[in-house]
Enzyme design. Sequence first.
Site, short mmCIF file in Angstrom:
data_model
loop_
_atom_site.label_atom_id
_atom_site.label_comp_id
_atom_site.label_asym_id
_atom_site.label_seq_id
_atom_site.Cartn_x
_atom_site.Cartn_y
_atom_site.Cartn_z
N ASN A 207 10.31 -52.02 -1.97
CA ASN A 207 11.62 -51.99 -1.30
C ASN A 207 11.36 -52.10 0.19
O ASN A 207 10.42 -51.49 0.67
CB ASN A 207 12.29 -50.63 -1.49
CG ASN A 207 12.73 -50.38 -2.90
OD1 ASN A 207 12.85 -51.30 -3.69
ND2 ASN A 207 12.95 -49.13 -3.21
N ASP A 276 12.98 -48.43 -7.92
CA ASP A 276 13.63 -47.91 -9.12
C ASP A 276 12.84 -48.23 -10.40
O ASP A 276 13.00 -47.57 -11.41
CB ASP A 276 15.05 -48.45 -9.23
CG ASP A 276 15.96 -47.81 -8.19
OD1 ASP A 276 15.83 -46.58 -7.99
OD2 ASP A 276 16.77 -48.52 -7.56
N PRO A 302 10.33 -42.50 -12.45
CA PRO A 302 10.91 -41.15 -12.42
C PRO A 302 11.71 -40.95 -11.14
O PRO A 302 11.38 -41.55 -10.11
CB PRO A 302 9.69 -40.22 -12.43
CG PRO A 302 8.55 -41.06 -11.95
CD PRO A 302 8.86 -42.48 -12.35
N ASP A 303 12.77 -40.15 -11.21
CA ASP A 303 13.53 -39.81 -10.01
C ASP A 303 12.88 -38.56 -9.40
O ASP A 303 12.99 -37.46 -9.96
CB ASP A 303 15.00 -39.57 -10.38
CG ASP A 303 15.86 -39.41 -9.13
OD1 ASP A 303 15.42 -38.71 -8.19
OD2 ASP A 303 16.96 -39.98 -9.10
N ILE A 304 12.21 -38.74 -8.28
CA ILE A 304 11.40 -37.65 -7.70
C ILE A 304 12.30 -36.50 -7.24
O ILE A 304 12.05 -35.33 -7.53
CB ILE A 304 10.55 -38.19 -6.54
CG1 ILE A 304 9.63 -39.30 -7.07
CG2 ILE A 304 9.74 -37.08 -5.89
CD1 ILE A 304 8.96 -40.14 -6.00
N PHE A 320 18.85 -38.62 0.65
CA PHE A 320 19.37 -39.72 1.45
C PHE A 320 20.09 -40.69 0.53
O PHE A 320 19.69 -40.87 -0.62
CB PHE A 320 18.23 -40.47 2.17
CG PHE A 320 18.04 -39.98 3.57
CD1 PHE A 320 17.46 -38.75 3.81
CD2 PHE A 320 18.48 -40.73 4.66
CE1 PHE A 320 17.31 -38.27 5.10
CE2 PHE A 320 18.33 -40.27 5.94
CZ PHE A 320 17.75 -39.04 6.17
N LYS A 334 26.79 -39.16 -5.30
CA LYS A 334 25.33 -38.99 -5.46
C LYS A 334 24.92 -37.55 -5.16
O LYS A 334 24.10 -36.97 -5.85
CB LYS A 334 24.64 -39.96 -4.48
CG LYS A 334 23.22 -40.27 -4.80
CD LYS A 334 22.70 -41.48 -4.00
CE LYS A 334 23.15 -42.79 -4.61
NZ LYS A 334 22.64 -43.95 -3.89
N LYS A 338 23.21 -35.29 -7.94
CA LYS A 338 21.84 -34.78 -7.73
C LYS A 338 21.81 -33.30 -7.33
O LYS A 338 20.75 -32.75 -7.07
CB LYS A 338 21.13 -35.63 -6.67
CG LYS A 338 20.96 -37.09 -7.09
CD LYS A 338 19.74 -37.75 -6.48
CE LYS A 338 19.56 -39.13 -7.06
NZ LYS A 338 18.27 -39.74 -6.72
N1 CTP Z 1 14.96 -40.92 -4.95
C1 CTP Z 1 13.84 -40.36 -5.51
N2 CTP Z 1 13.23 -40.96 -6.57
C2 CTP Z 1 13.72 -42.12 -7.08
C3 CTP Z 1 14.85 -42.70 -6.48
C4 CTP Z 1 15.44 -42.06 -5.41
O1 CTP Z 1 13.38 -39.32 -5.04
N3 CTP Z 1 13.12 -42.68 -8.09
C5 CTP Z 1 15.63 -40.22 -3.83
C6 CTP Z 1 15.61 -40.94 -2.50
O2 CTP Z 1 14.49 -40.56 -1.72
C7 CTP Z 1 16.92 -40.52 -1.88
C8 CTP Z 1 17.85 -40.39 -3.06
O3 CTP Z 1 17.00 -40.11 -4.17
O4 CTP Z 1 16.84 -39.25 -1.28
C9 CTP Z 1 18.61 -41.65 -3.34
O5 CTP Z 1 19.29 -41.50 -4.53
P1 CTP Z 1 19.44 -42.67 -5.61
O6 CTP Z 1 20.53 -42.29 -6.53
O7 CTP Z 1 18.18 -42.96 -6.27
O8 CTP Z 1 19.80 -43.81 -4.68
P2 CTP Z 1 19.77 -45.28 -5.07
O9 CTP Z 1 18.41 -45.73 -5.52
O10 CTP Z 1 20.36 -45.98 -3.91
O11 CTP Z 1 20.72 -45.21 -6.35
P3 CTP Z 1 21.84 -46.21 -6.80
O12 CTP Z 1 21.09 -47.45 -7.10
O13 CTP Z 1 22.43 -45.53 -7.97
O14 CTP Z 1 22.80 -46.30 -5.66
#
Ligand code: CTP
Length: 395
Positions: A207, A276, A302-304, A320, A334, A338
């Site tokens: 990204n 993602d 994974p979503d950290i 963020f 969001k 979260k």
């Molecule tokens: N984040 C994370 N791990 C991931 C994806 C995102 O920790 N795999 C964290 C980012 O650091 C940020 C927040 O989650 O703080 C963003 O949320 P997210 O819903 O993932 O944002 P987007 O990727 O923009 O989601 P969407 O595509 O649904 O808008």
Amino acid sequence: MIQRKILLGVSGGIASYKSAELVRLLTKAGHEVQVVMTRSATEFVGPVTFQALTGREVFVEMWDKQRGDSMAHISLTRWADLFLVAPATANFLAKLANGIADDLLSTLAAARECPLLVAPAMNKQMWANPANLRNIEQLKVDGVTILGPAAGVQACGEVGEGRMLEPEEIALHVEAAFQPKLLAGKKVLITAGPTFERIDAVRGVTNPSSGKMGYAIARAAWEAGAAVTLVSGPVSLEPPPGCRRIDVLSAQDMLNAVNAEVDEADFFISVAAVADYYVLNQSEQKIKKDAHILTLELAPNPDILANVTARPNPPFCVGFAAESENLLEYAEAKRRRKQLPLLAANLVQTAIGADDNEITLLDDAGQHRLPRAGKLELARKLVAHAARLYLQKKN
Ligand code: CTP
């Protein structure tokens, strides 16, 4: 940036030539700098150099027969917001630790009313000398801030500890000294930058993210007195001084690093632009371009942040959201999804790669717009806001 008055003492070491660059950095940041030199410092650099850089007369002598009031320059300690001595020689530090005031600089230091920072510079044996180390310990007890020293090649050709910190780093410490210590004693874990998901030995999916906002937040948290750990994807930025950086590549590496650190953290600030998806069919070797169509199989990462908030005793979490439209509506959704006490929302069009930005903070009380400003200024506001909410939550 608030303008401050800085009294810069230059004592007699070879590193005093670097103080000219330090003056330039401080004046460029908008501060007023008044230089006081010891007599031996003038053997290394002429006072005219500092005079030209500061636009102010440089003081060296205690007893100036040309002046009507020989004590006038003692009032400089009252004028200054901050007193910095760089370089600080072993001799100057020894005098300071023992209250000896036998020239203008040591007298000003003894008569100071403002915070004092010193940047030692000396040969490694002089630094390691027990008397010097004793003096340093005494100065810490007396509330003097010791900057460095650094290790490396010395003017005498030896390698070791005792070098003055570089002017850029000293200037960062000066700015930090002016910031309120809202996070003193706290541990802050931050993710920053992009992640990079390997396709093969030379290619990957990522990204766009410069890491600037995450690094600015790391600096702001360090300035506020926190112990900062920065888990960083691949970026071309230097970590702020005092921050521990853990380099990672993929989202899985980032998650592993966060999991290893998060138990210790009081705050988790998730700024990373995590990819993602990762590539399921990765190749160890470089894929030759003879295939007509290359299909990548992508699986969700994974979503950290969600992993951290789902822990039984999570730290105070800040997320963020970068959106390209419907910013506040999507960002608030969001935040709720979260379960974040605080989320910083920004538009991708204005945020990525730029030095400034515009963000809106969303919390349980509503929206707080931070107008366009440099990323460091925004980071300081975000850190202050998070520190306030954290305190409210604790009480
Ligand atoms: N984040 C994370 N791990 C991931 C994806 C995102 O920790 N795999 C964290 C980012 O650091 C940020 C927040 O989650 O703080 C963003 O949320 P997210 O819903 O993932 O944002 P987007 O990727 O923009 O989601 P969407 O595509 O649904 O808008």
